[in-house]
Design an enzyme around this catalytic site. Structure first.
Site, PDB file in Angstrom:
ATOM      1  N   GLU A  43     -17.652   2.430  15.049  1.00  0.00           N
ATOM      2  CA  GLU A  43     -16.174   2.112  15.767  1.00  0.00           C
ATOM      3  C   GLU A  43     -14.970   2.541  15.103  1.00  0.00           C
ATOM      4  O   GLU A  43     -15.483   3.197  13.575  1.00  0.00           O
ATOM      5  CB  GLU A  43     -16.151   1.508  16.311  1.00  0.00           C
ATOM      6  CG  GLU A  43     -17.377   0.708  18.013  1.00  0.00           C
ATOM      7  CD  GLU A  43     -16.738  -0.846  18.376  1.00  0.00           C
ATOM      8  OE1 GLU A  43     -17.078  -0.343  19.200  1.00  0.00           O
ATOM      9  OE2 GLU A  43     -16.355  -1.227  17.309  1.00  0.00           O
ATOM     10  N   HIS A  61      -6.302  -0.576  24.320  1.00  0.00           N
ATOM     11  CA  HIS A  61      -7.927   0.566  24.678  1.00  0.00           C
ATOM     12  C   HIS A  61      -7.407   1.632  25.394  1.00  0.00           C
ATOM     13  O   HIS A  61      -7.052   2.255  25.753  1.00  0.00           O
ATOM     14  CB  HIS A  61      -9.116   0.242  24.245  1.00  0.00           C
ATOM     15  CG  HIS A  61     -10.022  -0.084  24.603  1.00  0.00           C
ATOM     16  ND1 HIS A  61     -10.407   1.157  24.819  1.00  0.00           N
ATOM     17  CD2 HIS A  61     -11.185  -0.838  23.509  1.00  0.00           C
ATOM     18  CE1 HIS A  61     -11.574   1.002  23.742  1.00  0.00           C
ATOM     19  NE2 HIS A  61     -11.610   0.454  23.433  1.00  0.00           N
ATOM     20  N   ARG A  86      -7.082   2.833  17.040  1.00  0.00           N
ATOM     21  CA  ARG A  86      -6.664   2.672  18.337  1.00  0.00           C
ATOM     22  C   ARG A  86      -5.195   3.503  19.660  1.00  0.00           C
ATOM     23  O   ARG A  86      -5.045   3.275  20.134  1.00  0.00           O
ATOM     24  CB  ARG A  86      -7.223   1.326  18.727  1.00  0.00           C
ATOM     25  CG  ARG A  86      -8.195   1.142  19.252  1.00  0.00           C
ATOM     26  CD  ARG A  86      -8.477  -0.488  18.910  1.00  0.00           C
ATOM     27  NE  ARG A  86     -10.601  -0.254  20.148  1.00  0.00           N
ATOM     28  CZ  ARG A  86     -11.161  -1.428  19.944  1.00  0.00           C
ATOM     29  NH1 ARG A  86     -10.502  -2.719  20.222  1.00  0.00           N
ATOM     30  NH2 ARG A  86     -12.365  -1.377  20.152  1.00  0.00           N
ATOM     31  N   HIS A 135      -5.914  -4.303  25.913  1.00  0.00           N
ATOM     32  CA  HIS A 135      -6.937  -5.152  25.545  1.00  0.00           C
ATOM     33  C   HIS A 135      -7.479  -6.313  25.394  1.00  0.00           C
ATOM     34  O   HIS A 135      -8.222  -6.871  25.427  1.00  0.00           O
ATOM     35  CB  HIS A 135      -7.799  -3.516  25.159  1.00  0.00           C
ATOM     36  CG  HIS A 135      -9.613  -3.956  24.010  1.00  0.00           C
ATOM     37  ND1 HIS A 135     -10.623  -4.607  25.139  1.00  0.00           N
ATOM     38  CD2 HIS A 135      -9.583  -4.315  23.183  1.00  0.00           C
ATOM     39  CE1 HIS A 135     -11.262  -4.625  24.841  1.00  0.00           C
ATOM     40  NE2 HIS A 135     -10.990  -4.344  23.448  1.00  0.00           N
ATOM     41  N   ARG A 183      -5.853  -5.553  14.796  1.00  0.00           N
ATOM     42  CA  ARG A 183      -7.058  -4.878  14.697  1.00  0.00           C
ATOM     43  C   ARG A 183      -8.389  -3.833  14.848  1.00  0.00           C
ATOM     44  O   ARG A 183      -8.285  -3.034  15.661  1.00  0.00           O
ATOM     45  CB  ARG A 183      -7.782  -5.758  16.252  1.00  0.00           C
ATOM     46  CG  ARG A 183      -8.582  -6.753  16.274  1.00  0.00           C
ATOM     47  CD  ARG A 183      -9.717  -7.406  17.091  1.00  0.00           C
ATOM     48  NE  ARG A 183      -9.051  -6.455  18.130  1.00  0.00           N
ATOM     49  CZ  ARG A 183     -10.638  -6.112  18.867  1.00  0.00           C
ATOM     50  NH1 ARG A 183     -11.716  -6.680  18.467  1.00  0.00           N
ATOM     51  NH2 ARG A 183     -10.501  -5.561  20.292  1.00  0.00           N
TER      52      ARG A 183
END
Ligand code: FAD
Ligand code: SIN
Length: 520
Positions: free
Chosen positions: A126, A236, A281, A343, A378
């Site tokens: 990811e 997100h 992100r 998100h 994060r």
């Protein structure tokens, strides 16, 4: 405005436990399992059905340094890099070192991660991870983890037990007041663990379930616990939204090869970051918003490169494909319109590495807490990991403090805080969500934040509805924190201060005194 009433004077039935855990997601359940194994009498309270929360919806997976080409040093450095200068390094060390053991514990508790043909865990990639280290169960990792934890927990659990207040006296927490199926009930306990999840559900557009309204964070603030880094919200980049709802399209879809294109079919992420679709992100989120304006149309996710890699998207992402099918879209054939939405809540109740808050007897874990491991942004799939690593440690923290907690507990005489509105006005939670989305969203300015603060303040002062007032209190604290941070860093972007500033390379705090200064 605030008046104290003594719980003893209220005719409320009560129960007493060694520890109350508020919330039945990964963080609460993991903590409760360990507390029970340590011999404590535990009760989990959950405002909805036991499985309802963000954990159940988690798609991508759980990160850890288990793959053979990985190391805890590498996982640590990816976590620190993603966090844009604000990761608490000591906490991040704990996360990656203990994370490996906790993921193995999940396997022992019955979680069946996807395997390759030889029987090894199949890891995926990811954003901002330098290796494929995400263990997953297709695209329903959270559901599998939640089910395994529910099956492994043998203590008491109360569904539809909506915690509304803490019982606090002289800076010490002695239990909670909950509404259980419409009736008030007091739960006394020497240790209370807040595991109520995050607050991204307070935004109009969100991947989060209705349970994620930041209750525990807001309550903790009202009773004097310190909050931290409230301005940091993670948006997100790839959700599907129509007029009715939004749902997540996992980053793992891009990890397996899907690309982002504009209405002309042009893949544009390379214009914004060398990692293309797997950039952090916040970068992908803002790139999508910018490109939407530049290209004058929708932005899409193209799943077809995944098929070209020989992966069957229906097999690998069954939940996402089913959700899209219900919207009349076939990811094997159609470009999927995407939009960034709220998100994950990075801020929360400030805790030490054993879940202790600034209020004695009160602990916090999971998305409701702020351990500092995520810094300002994060790293994907580090949050389920945080839930289990710090769920375990919080249980040990309670146990380590037990002698003090149980001795002092005999002296309890609790008081409840009651907040009386100045003038009643019928606000609904959607009012709070609209303000946060439009004024405290992906791009913020002093002007938008001033407007948010004014509106949220009037909701806090005039709403008598518990949920609305709680959401507005946290929204207000979030907006004020965002106003104070005159820079852009990680999940917090100010178009009037578009760069990082060295003097803001520090965590922020928000306390009850800050709130009272705003209100009185
Ligand atoms: P939750 O799982 O949200 O549980 C909170 C609990 O508290 C619920 O039981 C709720 O009912 C209860 N509660 C709330 N308020 C009260 C109250 N007042 N009284 C009583 N009970 C209350 N992270 C990853 O690491 N990997 C992923 O792949 C991933 N995918 C995600 C996908 C989606 C769609 C979402 C929304 C999040 C995802 N995340 C992922 C983030 C991760 O799922 C969450 O951070 C994590 O599950 C939070 O767990 P938790 O136990 O802290 O809270
Ligand atoms: C996702 O699957 O994209 C969500 C992962 C996460 O939020 O950590």
């Amino acid at each position: 405005m605030r008046s104290l009433i003594t719980a003893d004077s209220l005719d409320i039935p009560s129960e007493t436990y060694d520890a109350i855990v508020v919330g039945s997601g990964a963080a609460g359940l993991y903590c409760a399992i360990v507390l029970k194994n340590l011999g404590l009498k535990v009760c989990v309270l959950s405002k909805s059905l036991v499985h309802e929360g963000s954990t159940f919806l988690a798609q991508g997976g759980i990160a850890s340094a288990l793959p053979p080409d990985d190391s805890t040093d590498l996982h640590f450095s990816d976590t620190v890099r993603a966090g844009a200068g604000l990761v608490d390094r000591k906490m991040a060390r704990v996360l990656v070192e203990e994370g490996v053991k906790r993921v193995v514990d999940l396997i022992r508790l019955g979680v069946k991660f996807d395997k390759d043909d030889r029987g090894f865990i199949r890891f995926t990639k990811e954003a901002a991870h330098s290796v494929a280290r995400i263990a997953h169960c297709k695209d329903r990792t959270g559901e599998e983890i939640e089910k395994a934890l529910i099956d492994s927990y043998s203590g008491e659990i109360r569904e539809f037990a909506f915690v509304k207040e803490l019982l606090v006296k002289d800076g010490r927490c002695y239990g909670v007041l909950a509404e259980v199926s419409g009736e008030l009930k007091v739960y006394y306990a020497p240790a209370v663990v807040i595991a109520t999840g995050g607050a991204a559900g307070l935004f109009e557009k969100t991947t989060n379930p209705p349970t994620s309204t930041g209750d525990g964070i807001s309550i903790a603030l009202r009773y004097g616990a310190k909050l931290k880094d409230l301005e940091f919200v993670q948006f997100h980049p790839t959700a599907f939204c129509d007029e009715k709802e939004c749902f997540l399209i996992s980053e793992a879809v891009r990890g397996e090869g899907a690309v982002i294109v504009d209405r002309h079919g042009r893949r544009f992420m390379g214009d914004y970051h060398h990692l293309w679709e797997l950039a952090p992100r916040d970068v992908v989120t803002r790139a999508i918003e910018t490109q939407r304006k530049l290209s004058g149309g929708d932005i899409y996710l193209d799943f077809r490169p995944i098929e070209r890699r020989g992966i069957d998207v229906y097999e690998r992402f069954p939940t996402i494909c089913k959700n899209l099918k219900e919207k009349g879209l076939d990811p094997k054939r159609d470009l999927i319109p995407i939009t960034p939405v709220a998100h994950y809540y990075i801020g929360g109740i400030a805790v030490d590495s054993f879940g202790r808050t600034s209020l004695r007897g009160l602990y916090a874990v999971g998305e409701a807490s702020c351990t500092g491991v995520h810094g300002a942004n994060r790293l994907a799939s580090n949050s389920l990991l945080e839930c289990v690593v710090f769920g375990n440690r919080t249980a040990y923290g309670v146990y380590a403090d037990w002698e003090y907690l149980s001795r002092k507990f005999t002296e309890v005489r609790v008081k409840l805080e009651e907040w009386k509105p100045r003038n009643e006005h019928r606000y609904v939670l959607d009012d709070v969500k609209g303000i946060l989305w439009s004024k405290v969203g992906i791009v913020r300015t002093a002007d938008s934040l001033t407007k948010a603060i004014d509106k949220l303040l009037s909701i806090v002062l005039s709403s008598s509805d518990w949920e609305v007032r709680n959401g507005a209190v946290l929204g207000l604290a979030m907006a004020v924190s965002a106003m104070r941070r005159e820079e852009s860093r990680g999940g917090h972007f100010r178009s009037d201060f578009p760069y990082e500033r060295e003097e803001f390379k520090r965590h922020s705090e928000f306390t009850l005194e800050d709130l009272e200064r705003l209100l009185f």
